[in-house]
Structure formats: structure tokens, C-alpha cells
Design a protein around this motif. Structure first.
Motif, mmCIF file in Angstrom:
data_model
loop_
_atom_site.group_PDB
_atom_site.id
_atom_site.type_symbol
_atom_site.label_atom_id
_atom_site.label_comp_id
_atom_site.label_asym_id
_atom_site.label_seq_id
_atom_site.Cartn_x
_atom_site.Cartn_y
_atom_site.Cartn_z
ATOM 1 N N LEU A 195 0.829 -1.197 0.000
ATOM 2 C CA LEU A 195 0.000 0.000 0.000
ATOM 3 C C LEU A 195 0.867 1.252 0.000
ATOM 4 N N VAL A 196 0.430 2.256 -0.752
ATOM 5 C CA VAL A 196 1.136 3.538 -0.819
ATOM 6 C C VAL A 196 0.156 4.648 -0.470
ATOM 7 N N HIS A 197 0.513 5.451 0.523
ATOM 8 C CA HIS A 197 -0.268 6.643 0.857
ATOM 9 C C HIS A 197 0.638 7.855 0.672
ATOM 10 N N ALA A 198 0.350 8.651 -0.336
ATOM 11 C CA ALA A 198 1.167 9.827 -0.647
ATOM 12 C C ALA A 198 0.540 11.071 -0.040
ATOM 13 N N VAL A 199 1.386 11.943 0.520
ATOM 14 C CA VAL A 199 0.899 13.190 1.115
ATOM 15 C C VAL A 199 1.805 14.344 0.697
ATOM 16 N N ASN A 200 1.207 15.512 0.597
ATOM 17 C CA ASN A 200 1.953 16.725 0.258
ATOM 18 C C ASN A 200 2.430 17.384 1.548
ATOM 19 N N THR A 201 3.736 17.437 1.738
ATOM 20 C CA THR A 201 4.299 18.066 2.946
ATOM 21 C C THR A 201 4.947 19.412 2.619
ATOM 22 N N GLY A 202 4.539 20.015 1.529
ATOM 23 C CA GLY A 202 5.169 21.271 1.105
ATOM 24 C C GLY A 202 4.621 22.491 1.811
ATOM 25 N N THR A 203 4.272 22.377 3.074
ATOM 26 C CA THR A 203 3.752 23.506 3.837
ATOM 27 C C THR A 203 4.859 24.522 4.126
ATOM 28 N N VAL A 204 4.577 25.790 3.890
ATOM 29 C CA VAL A 204 5.563 26.855 4.150
ATOM 30 C C VAL A 204 4.979 27.844 5.143
ATOM 31 N N THR A 205 5.705 28.110 6.208
ATOM 32 C CA THR A 205 5.291 29.131 7.184
ATOM 33 C C THR A 205 6.472 30.060 7.434
ATOM 34 N N LEU A 206 6.203 31.148 8.170
ATOM 35 C CA LEU A 206 7.266 32.096 8.478
ATOM 36 C C LEU A 206 8.268 31.513 9.476
ATOM 37 N N ALA B 234 7.702 26.040 13.201
ATOM 38 C CA ALA B 234 6.286 25.774 12.957
ATOM 39 C C ALA B 234 6.102 24.909 11.710
ATOM 40 N N SER B 235 6.880 25.197 10.676
ATOM 41 C CA SER B 235 6.801 24.418 9.452
ATOM 42 C C SER B 235 7.141 22.957 9.708
ATOM 43 N N GLU B 236 8.169 22.722 10.517
ATOM 44 C CA GLU B 236 8.558 21.352 10.852
ATOM 45 C C GLU B 236 7.462 20.656 11.641
ATOM 46 N N ALA B 237 6.817 21.393 12.548
ATOM 47 C CA ALA B 237 5.742 20.816 13.351
ATOM 48 C C ALA B 237 4.545 20.435 12.491
ATOM 49 N N VAL B 238 4.220 21.306 11.513
ATOM 50 C CA VAL B 238 3.103 21.015 10.613
ATOM 51 C C VAL B 238 3.403 19.785 9.760
ATOM 52 N N THR B 239 4.647 19.710 9.267
ATOM 53 C CA THR B 239 5.045 18.550 8.471
ATOM 54 C C THR B 239 4.938 17.268 9.284
ATOM 55 N N ASP B 240 5.392 17.320 10.526
ATOM 56 C CA ASP B 240 5.307 16.137 11.390
ATOM 57 C C ASP B 240 3.857 15.723 11.605
#
Length: 287
Positions: free
Chosen positions: A39-50, A54-60
Motif C-alpha cells: 500500500l502507498v499513501h502519498a501526502v503533500n508536505t510542502g507547507t511553508v510558514t514564516l 512551525a513548518s517542521e511541526a506542521v510537516t510532522d
């Protein structure tokens, strides 16, 4: 994370009803073949914050939620199919590319007709279309409710489609079903007023199409002597005829003739139409 699966079946999951149905179909197919399911579950982790923190936390958080979706899908399949060899990965990239990469050495890719993205009214999503257009292995597209038919339907366009028929016969062997091979053609004569003097020509044209179908099917079905194969050459619009013929089929198999360019979805009108409107799962076989 291993983006390339071992040989077997690869299925894309995202928690949507269509993907769930596709994963269940893939699990049943893996059991029929006696192979593994990845099984493959693909997700977009390209979140950008200031804030980098915070960006690392959102990605996690995104990856954690994605793992939960994958674990739920894996758990349900493992419970329903206890003997199945089952693996899975969360892949942080474009969904189509994730499945295509995982399926590079697979026997089969299986996807739902559409996932959570896009418009609810769409019959087929862009991810499924891209995978069908570019996959190096056969790809099966499954709708939310897969029909239970009494035969495997194989579309034959010309003599290049022997490989699609071979795939259909292998599927028929695993399903325990007969095969119906259909070649659809349109008569050259379109003007009914002038058709009568050309009856002989129409008969000759029909004979030629029957010969094409026989020349394509005969060498392949010799390798599967125990599987009944019915051949039909029908006149009409290819897409509409195949969609109607799929009503009682367990699977419709159709060839992808031209390799698609890196950009674009050149699947051909008939392939595109059956992917959108067929009444059963559709297998697109690159030839």
C-alpha cells in the motif's frame, strides 16, 4: 521508507471510499495470485510558514495523520485477509508519482477511480488518469462499488493487443471465469441510401475484421486451452459499445497503445471513455 515495492501488487490509498474499495479489490487479487500487496499513501508536505519550527511541526503532523490513514487501511485488510503478505509506506510526494515509482517492478497497480482531492462530481480523478497513462505495468481502476460479473471482457483493437488478451486470460484463470474478446469496428459505408449496392463490400469488410480478431486471439488462447474464449466483432462506436458490454463483466481489459509523453494524458478516446463510464473495474495494459 522504501519507495519501490517488491514484485507483487501496489495499491494507492488515501482514506477515500474509492481507494478503500480499490485496496480491497487489490487484496483479493493478491490472494488469487498468491503474491504480496504493498500500500502507498502519498501526502503533500510542502507547507511553508514564516517559522521553520512551525513548518517542521506542521510537516510532522501531516506525516503522523498520514501514517494513521495507512495503519487503518493496513489493519482492515490484515483482519479481512489474515494470510496476505501486506506492507505499506507513507510517501511525501505527488500521489501519482508515488504510485508510479512504487509500481516500477510490480505485477499490477490498483487505484480508486478518484480520491479525496478534486470535485465530488468527477467520475475519474487526475491521479488515476496519470497512473493509467504512464504506468509500466497494468493498472486496474476500481470504483467504490465493484460489480460482480460472470466473465472477463477484453477489448481488441488490432493485432498489437495480444498482450492485453494474455493479461485477460491470466485474470480469467485466477477468477475462474471465461473470456469474451470483443473487436468493435465502424463500417466504411455511412450513407444508408448508397448501402444496398455495397452489400458485398460490407461483407468483405466484416470478414476482414473477423480475421483480424481470430489472428490476434488464436495464438494467445492456445496457451490457455482450459479457458473458454468467446470472440465477437461488433459494429458501432467503440467507446459506447465497450461500456455497454461491460455491464455483466467482472473486469474490462483494454490496451494502452501509445506510450504517453512525460506531460499529457494520451490514453486514446476509447480508453478514456471506458475509464470514466465502465460498469466494472478496468485494467489498462501497456502494449
Amino acid at each position: 521508507m522504501n519507495s519501490r515495492s517488491p514484485a507483487g501488487i501496489v495499491a494507492g490509498v488515501d482514506g477515500s471510499p474509492q481507494a478503500t474499495a480499490a485496496a480491497e479489490w487489490a487484496a483479493q487479487e493478491a490472494e488469487r495470485r498468491g503474491c504480496a500487496l504493498h500500500l502507498v499513501h502519498a501526502v503533500n508536505t510542502g507547507t511553508v510558514t514564516l517559522s521553520p519550527r512551525a513548518s517542521e511541526a506542521v510537516t510532522d503532523l501531516i506525516l503522523k495523520n498520514a501514517q494513521s490513514v495507512l495503519d487503518e487501511a493496513t489493519g482492515k485488510l490484515a483482519a479481512a485477509h489474515p494470510g496476505l503478505r501486506l506492507t505499506g509506506d507513507v510517501v511525501p510526494r505527488d500521489a501519482a508519482l508515488a504510485v508510479l515509482t512504487a509500481a516500477e517492478h510490480a505485477e499490477l497497480a490498483v487505484v480508486g477511480s478518484r480520491g479525496h482531492g478534486g470535485f465530488a462530481s468527477l467520475l475519474l480523478g487526475s491521479v488515476s488518469l496519470r497512473i493509467c497513462a504512464h504506468s509500466s505495468c497494468p493498472t486496474v481502476v476500481v470504483r467504490q462499488t465493484a460489480s460482480s460479473g460472470d466473465h472477463i471482457l477484453v477489448a481488441i483493437r488490432d493485432e498489437r493487443d495480444g498482450e492485453a488478451l494474455r493479461f485477460g486470460l491470466r485474470e480469467a484463470e485466477t477468477f475462474g471465469l471465461p473470456v469474451r474478446a470483443v473487436h468493435v469496428w465502424s463500417p466504411v459505408v455511412a450513407d444508408v441510401a448508397h448501402a444496398a449496392p455495397m452489400i458485398d463490400e460490407l461483407g468483405e469488410e466484416a470478414h476482414q475484421h473477423k480475421q483480424l480478431l481470430d489472428h490476434t486471439c488464436d495464438p494467445v488462447r492456445e496457451d490457455y486451452p482450459d479457458i473458454p474464449v468467446r470472440t465477437d466483432h461488433l459494429t458501432g462506436a467503440t467507446a459506447g459499445t465497450l461500456v455497454e458490454a461491460s455491464r455483466n463483466a467482472a473486469l474490462l481489459v483494454i490496451a494502452r497503445h501509445q506510450p504517453a509523453p512525460h506531460f499529457g494524458l494520451r490514453l486514446g478516446g476509447a480508453v478514456h471513455a471506458v475509464l470514466h463510464h465502465a460498469h466494472c473495474p478496468v485494467a489498462v495494459v501497456p502494449v
